[in-house]
Design a protein around this motif. Structure first.
Motif, PDB file in Angstrom:
ATOM      1  N   ILE A  36       0.828  -1.216   0.000  1.00 39.52           N
ATOM      2  CA  ILE A  36       0.000   0.000   0.000  1.00 39.52           C
ATOM      3  C   ILE A  36       0.861   1.265   0.000  1.00 39.52           C
ATOM      4  CG2 ILE A  36      -1.996  -1.113   1.092  1.00 39.52           C
ATOM      5  CD1 ILE A  36      -1.173   0.239   3.732  1.00 39.52           C
ATOM      6  N   GLU A  37       1.953   1.235  -0.788  1.00 44.01           N
ATOM      7  CA  GLU A  37       2.759   2.452  -0.887  1.00 44.01           C
ATOM      8  C   GLU A  37       1.965   3.554  -1.575  1.00 44.01           C
ATOM      9  OE1 GLU A  37       5.369  -1.137  -1.937  1.00 44.01           O
ATOM     10  OE2 GLU A  37       3.491  -0.297  -2.653  1.00 44.01           O
ATOM     11  N   ASP A  38       2.355   4.769  -1.269  1.00 42.25           N
ATOM     12  CA  ASP A  38       1.808   5.950  -1.935  1.00 42.25           C
ATOM     13  C   ASP A  38       0.292   6.034  -1.811  1.00 42.25           C
ATOM     14  OD1 ASP A  38       4.438   6.462  -2.784  1.00 42.25           O
ATOM     15  OD2 ASP A  38       4.148   5.284  -4.604  1.00 42.25           O
ATOM     16  N   VAL A  39      -0.219   5.720  -0.636  1.00 45.34           N
ATOM     17  CA  VAL A  39      -1.659   5.862  -0.401  1.00 45.34           C
ATOM     18  C   VAL A  39      -2.034   7.334  -0.465  1.00 45.34           C
ATOM     19  CG1 VAL A  39      -3.488   5.637   1.311  1.00 45.34           C
ATOM     20  CG2 VAL A  39      -1.867   3.775   0.984  1.00 45.34           C
ATOM     21  N   ASP A  40      -3.008   7.654  -1.308  1.00 48.09           N
ATOM     22  CA  ASP A  40      -3.446   9.052  -1.382  1.00 48.09           C
ATOM     23  C   ASP A  40      -4.942   9.205  -1.159  1.00 48.09           C
ATOM     24  OD1 ASP A  40      -4.413   7.962  -3.698  1.00 48.09           O
ATOM     25  OD2 ASP A  40      -3.318   9.278  -5.064  1.00 48.09           O
ATOM     26  N   LEU A  41      -5.629   8.088  -0.868  1.00 47.90           N
ATOM     27  CA  LEU A  41      -7.077   8.167  -0.678  1.00 47.90           C
ATOM     28  C   LEU A  41      -7.547   7.028   0.204  1.00 47.90           C
ATOM     29  CD1 LEU A  41      -9.892   9.382  -1.521  1.00 47.90           C
ATOM     30  CD2 LEU A  41      -9.875   7.700  -3.388  1.00 47.90           C
ATOM     31  N   LEU A  42      -8.318   7.359   1.219  1.00 49.14           N
ATOM     32  CA  LEU A  42      -9.065   6.378   1.998  1.00 49.14           C
ATOM     33  C   LEU A  42     -10.526   6.600   1.640  1.00 49.14           C
ATOM     34  CD1 LEU A  42      -9.416   4.239   4.256  1.00 49.14           C
ATOM     35  CD2 LEU A  42      -9.427   6.113   5.917  1.00 49.14           C
ATOM     36  N   SER A  43     -11.130   5.602   1.010  1.00 48.28           N
ATOM     37  CA  SER A  43     -12.508   5.762   0.532  1.00 48.28           C
ATOM     38  C   SER A  43     -13.416   4.750   1.213  1.00 48.28           C
ATOM     39  CB  SER A  43     -12.575   5.581  -0.991  1.00 48.28           C
ATOM     40  OG  SER A  43     -12.227   4.262  -1.352  1.00 48.28           O
ATOM     41  N   PHE A  44     -14.724   5.035   1.147  1.00 39.81           N
ATOM     42  CA  PHE A  44     -15.705   4.193   1.814  1.00 39.81           C
ATOM     43  C   PHE A  44     -16.846   3.875   0.849  1.00 39.81           C
ATOM     44  CE2 PHE A  44     -13.441   6.570   4.985  1.00 39.81           C
ATOM     45  CZ  PHE A  44     -13.201   5.647   5.985  1.00 39.81           C
TER      46      PHE A  44
ATOM     47  N   ILE B 291       2.684  18.642   6.840  1.00 42.80           N
ATOM     48  CA  ILE B 291       3.120  17.451   6.106  1.00 42.80           C
ATOM     49  C   ILE B 291       2.204  16.278   6.482  1.00 42.80           C
ATOM     50  CG2 ILE B 291       5.015  15.817   5.746  1.00 42.80           C
ATOM     51  CD1 ILE B 291       6.930  18.089   6.515  1.00 42.80           C
ATOM     52  N   PRO B 292       1.682  15.526   5.492  1.00 44.31           N
ATOM     53  CA  PRO B 292       0.795  14.390   5.799  1.00 44.31           C
ATOM     54  C   PRO B 292       1.472  13.356   6.696  1.00 44.31           C
ATOM     55  CG  PRO B 292       0.686  14.930   3.467  1.00 44.31           C
ATOM     56  CD  PRO B 292       1.813  15.744   4.041  1.00 44.31           C
ATOM     57  N   VAL B 293       0.737  12.887   7.688  1.00 43.80           N
ATOM     58  CA  VAL B 293       1.218  11.821   8.562  1.00 43.80           C
ATOM     59  C   VAL B 293       0.973  10.499   7.839  1.00 43.80           C
ATOM     60  CG1 VAL B 293       0.958  10.693  10.801  1.00 43.80           C
ATOM     61  CG2 VAL B 293       0.661  13.180  10.604  1.00 43.80           C
ATOM     62  N   PRO B 294       2.000   9.675   7.656  1.00 42.76           N
ATOM     63  CA  PRO B 294       1.827   8.439   6.880  1.00 42.76           C
ATOM     64  C   PRO B 294       0.704   7.555   7.415  1.00 42.76           C
ATOM     65  CG  PRO B 294       4.157   8.837   7.315  1.00 42.76           C
ATOM     66  CD  PRO B 294       3.387   9.833   8.132  1.00 42.76           C
ATOM     67  N   ASN B 295      -0.156   7.109   6.486  1.00 45.80           N
ATOM     68  CA  ASN B 295      -1.189   6.117   6.780  1.00 45.80           C
ATOM     69  C   ASN B 295      -2.116   6.524   7.929  1.00 45.80           C
ATOM     70  OD1 ASN B 295      -0.121   4.524   4.734  1.00 45.80           O
ATOM     71  ND2 ASN B 295       1.145   3.338   6.134  1.00 45.80           N
ATOM     72  N   THR B 296      -2.379   7.816   8.016  1.00 47.31           N
ATOM     73  CA  THR B 296      -3.302   8.317   9.043  1.00 47.31           C
ATOM     74  C   THR B 296      -4.273   9.289   8.394  1.00 47.31           C
ATOM     75  OG1 THR B 296      -1.528   8.125  10.680  1.00 47.31           O
ATOM     76  CG2 THR B 296      -3.476   9.382  11.321  1.00 47.31           C
TER      77      THR B 296
ATOM     78  N   ILE C 154      -9.829  12.650   4.928  1.00 51.81           N
ATOM     79  CA  ILE C 154      -8.728  13.468   4.403  1.00 51.81           C
ATOM     80  C   ILE C 154      -7.464  13.068   5.151  1.00 51.81           C
ATOM     81  CG2 ILE C 154     -10.175  15.430   3.736  1.00 51.81           C
ATOM     82  CD1 ILE C 154      -9.313  16.812   6.330  1.00 51.81           C
ATOM     83  N   PRO C 155      -6.290  13.163   4.501  1.00 54.03           N
ATOM     84  CA  PRO C 155      -5.050  12.810   5.207  1.00 54.03           C
ATOM     85  C   PRO C 155      -4.822  13.722   6.403  1.00 54.03           C
ATOM     86  CG  PRO C 155      -4.691  12.943   2.827  1.00 54.03           C
ATOM     87  CD  PRO C 155      -6.057  13.498   3.088  1.00 54.03           C
ATOM     88  N   LYS C 156      -4.345  13.160   7.492  1.00 56.21           N
ATOM     89  CA  LYS C 156      -3.960  13.968   8.649  1.00 56.21           C
ATOM     90  C   LYS C 156      -2.605  14.609   8.369  1.00 56.21           C
ATOM     91  CE  LYS C 156      -2.770  13.799  13.539  1.00 56.21           C
ATOM     92  NZ  LYS C 156      -2.486  12.952  14.713  1.00 56.21           N
ATOM     93  N   VAL C 157      -2.444  15.867   8.753  1.00 56.37           N
ATOM     94  CA  VAL C 157      -1.159  16.554   8.565  1.00 56.37           C
ATOM     95  C   VAL C 157      -0.613  16.960   9.927  1.00 56.37           C
ATOM     96  CG1 VAL C 157      -1.708  17.371   6.250  1.00 56.37           C
ATOM     97  CG2 VAL C 157      -2.330  18.774   8.237  1.00 56.37           C
TER      98      VAL C 157
END
Length: 753
Positions: free
Chosen positions: A59-67, A83-88, A75-78
């Protein structure tokens, strides 16, 4: 001597098997696919916002968590620096979002991942605070709340709550029903930890509070396993004395796709009436009927009596296992003659399981069939009446003598024929005879130039036996779908989902349906998709756990392309006369090296499955297929076919990551050189600086020294990343299904001589 010979023979066999297994296991099965493994927490309260962290494979380069529902967004947590927090992610649940089970997925470099359940509830929610593995560290839990948690290995998780005498408290634990590997054991104890009530079978605890005070809930796995995959949602609810217990939402089994019949009322028109447990007290019913009941108490036998006329044909359907219950309904129908002591019962028919429409794997992975069972322990069959009279139907749970739970309900329907069908599908698994023990979740994540085959299976209802045409819509740009229909009298078809080689990266929610002509009326039914809850690389060591999905997402990635694309040279309808041979020129677009120089192909398509297998080269760009319509006895008409097989590609995982890591390392090395030169210059300056400038020079030296330390740390990380990326990108033998793009054939009537 005989024993020694046998021992030596056994040793030789075991050694040979070990050598064979080691060589087979060295060859991986299926190209890498993104798989979402955990989300934490596993849900949230309707109308709330919750921070969710994820883990997964590839799951590298995750840019979307969808449902699966638009009422849940992320939305990505920063961090503080933006800066986006990885996988959060920060997940928002709208107030009008339905309570229940939804699917969560991530969009990655390789496309959309497999799903993980995300729950929306109406109770307030918290997350577990560790450690809570001893009584003195029990985590407080408010009544009417849910705690999201993961099980501690070889331990017990403790929770405490306050309750008043006479309160009815329900303790429920969602685990298997939300994709967890946990087999929960629930215990309510007093404040000192003395057990008061225990549930070891996955049920809920119904606890009447004996006195005001503090109580303890203990949770552990049945075999004391634990870890991130052993997550659970612990609910603590207060309900009224006469209120029915409503369990936490759960996913649906694959078998449940065939329930309910189209147009069925939400609630049954009648209920079983006790006592109806023997032939002396049958419940009188009139056909048709729709009855609800329960297999309670243990060994319950519900008996119904009805009048029927010669020539009547009634279809009987029972749902219980398909409602997610641990039951196995069985029915015996008997003709009643005489009365009292002269009464005689003659067996008419016995109805048991809905058998699987296709042969299912005998060992949980695709060895001799798919690792999915579309059949059910429920009932769908017919009763043919040979003569006028009274008949009795006895309904029981085959193993109900060991179960004593009023929640084991059923729905009994007896009706005249209402021909129909239900559909379920899944991404095809490999059918290797040796070494393939994978039961993997396979998202529809297409590489450019790839075709993914979906196996579509039908349960036919009430005698329907016609063609079922398969369609799929709502696809991403550059993706097409072609259905190879389920022919009349058959139960299996194929849906081919194909991405163009230059298809742009995309994701959409697709609609998969089947359409048939039933009594002159076109009837369309949805096709449900099934997947594995967890990727199981070796089904001999872990039992696969398939389930139904809520939706049908389709994605295409522009990061990788298929190792090979096979297509017809001419993209047009290929015409041939009935009884003649058709030669199809093929083109192999090769994007990888392969183990071996050829691949054996078979044929999908109505009536064309009997085409002998043929070889195509893996080191050339052209080949041909020959179809002998005379031997196949193919009648005139339009047909869609595809060729399929398997090939071992020399696959490289994300070689671009190596290029990026090399560039990053080179940049840091250049920075290191520059920093060292700067530090040297400053150090020399410090030797000749005036006393007034010494402080400034020292500050500069200190700043550059700190920069050098940071650079050194970054260099160490970059070197490790390059080493890891290089190792992953080394060519690896991976065998996967290869399917050609669909080919359309028109068979014209033979010319009359």
């Amino acid at each position: 001597m005989i024993f020694q010979k046998h021992a030596q023979c056994l040793f030789n066999c075991v050694t040979a098997m070990a050598l064979l297994s080691s060589s087979l296991w060295a060859q991986a099965v299926c190209l890498p696919a993104p798989r979402l493994l955990t989300t934490f927490p596993m849900g949230g309260e309707v109308g709330s916002t919750v921070e969710v962290s994820i883990t997964g494979d590839n799951i590298e380069d995750v840019d979307l968590l969808s449902f699966s529902h638009p009422g849940i967004t992320a939305i990505p947590k920063v961090n503080d620096k933006g800066i986006p927090v990885p996988n959060t992610f920060v997940v928002s649940i709208k107030k009008d979002c339905p309570v229940g089970i939804h699917e969560a997925r991530v969009m990655t470099r390789l496309g959309v991942s497999s799903s993980r359940v995300f729950n929306v509830g109406s109770l307030s929610e918290i997350s577990q605070v560790k450690p809570n593995t001893t009584l003195d560290k029990a985590m407080p839990l408010a009544v009417d709340s849910i705690c999201n948690a993961s099980m501690t290995q070889k331990a017990i998780d403790f929770y405490s709550f306050e309750a008043q005498q006479g309160q009815r408290i329900v303790v429920d634990c969602a685990a298997k029903g939300i994709d967890s590997k946990l087999n929960p054991v629930l215990i309510v104890a007093d404040a000192k930890g003395n057990d008061l009530l225990v549930e070891r079978r996955g049920g809920a605890l119904d606890f009447e509070v004996p006195a005001d005070g503090k109580y303890i809930i203990k949770v552990h796995d049945l075999t004391f396993n634990g870890g991130s995959a052993y997550f659970y949602r612990l609910a603590l609810k207060a309900i009224s004395k006469d209120e029915a217990i409503v369990r936490l939402p759960s996913t649906k089994t694959v078998s449940s796709f065939s329930w309910p019949p189209e147009g069925l009322a939400e609630n049954a028109a009648a209920s079983e009436t006790e006592p109806n447990n023997d032939h002396a007290q049958p419940q009188k019913i009139t056909l048709p009927c729709d009855i609800s009941g329960s297999f309670f108490p243990a060994a319950d036998v519900d008996t119904f009596e009805f009048a029927a006329k010669k020539g009547d044909v009634w279809w009987v359907e029972v749902a219980s296992e398909r409602l997610g219950l641990p039951t196995d309904p069985s029915i015996v129908v008997q003709k009643v003659t005489g009365e009292g002591k002269d009464e005689t019962l003659t067996d008419v028919v016995e109805l048991t399981d809905i058998s699987s429409p296709i042969k299912v794997s005998s060992n949980g992975y695709s060895y001799d069939g798919p690792p999915y069972n579309p059949g059910s322990a429920d009932i769908l069959g017919k009763v043919e009446i040979k003569e006028d009279g009274n008949y009795r139907l006895q309904l029981t749970d085959l193993f109900g003598g060991t179960r004593n739970d009023p929640r084991n309900i059923y729905r009994l329907i007896i009706r005249k024929a209402q021909p129909d069908f239900a559909l379920v599908g899944w991404a095809l698994h490999m059918n290797l005879r040796n070494g393939d023990r994978n039961a993997l979740s396979k998202p529809i994540a297409l590489r450019g130039g790839a075709t993914i085959p979906l196996e579509i299976v039908a349960v036919r209802r009430d005698g329907f036996n016609g063609d079922i045409n398969l369609t799929m819509s709502g696809l991403p740009e550059g993706v097409t779908a072609t259905g190879l229909k389920i022919p009349a009298g058959k139960s299996k078809g194929i849906m081919l989902v194909t991405a163009k080689a230059n298809a742009p990266r995309g994701l959409s929610s697709a609609t998969l349906t089947g359409t048939a002509d039933i009594n002159g009326t076109p009837v369309t039914r949805p096709c449900f998709m099934a997947s594995m809850a967890w990727p199981v690389p070796n089904a001999w060591s872990e039992i696969p756990n398939p389930r139904l999905l809520v939706d049908v997402p389709v994605s295409v990635s522009n990061s990788e392309q298929a190792p090979i694309t096979i297509s017809a040279k001419e993209q047009k309808v290929l015409e041939v006369a009935e009884g003649e041979k058709l030669t199809i020129p093929l083109v192999q677009t090769l994007r990888s090296d392969f183990s071996g120089t050829k691949m054996s192909l078979k044929t999908y398509g109505e009536g064309f499955e009997r085409t002998p297998a043929f070889d195509v080269p893996l080191n050339e760009e052209t080949s041909q297929a020959v179809l002998d319509l005379g031997k196949l006895k193919t009648p005139p008409g339009d047909y869609t076919i595809a060729f399929y097989g398997s090939a071992v590609a020399k696959y490289r995982y994300n070689p671009e990551a190596v290029t990026i890591a090399e560039a990053t390392l080179q940049r840091l090395q250049e920075e290191s050189t520059a920093i060292a030169a700067e530090l040297k210059t400053l150090t020399e300056s410090a030797k000749t600086a005036t006393e007034a400038d010494q402080a400034t020079v020292k500050e500069s030296v200190q700043a550059v020294t700190e920069k050098q330390k940071a650079n050194a740390a970054a260099l160490k990380v970059a070197q490790q990343q390059l080493k890891s990326a290089t190792a992953k990108a080394k060519p690896k033998d991976i065998v996967d299904i290869v399917v050609s793009t669909p080919i359309t054939i028109r068979v014209n009537p033979a010319e009359k001589k």
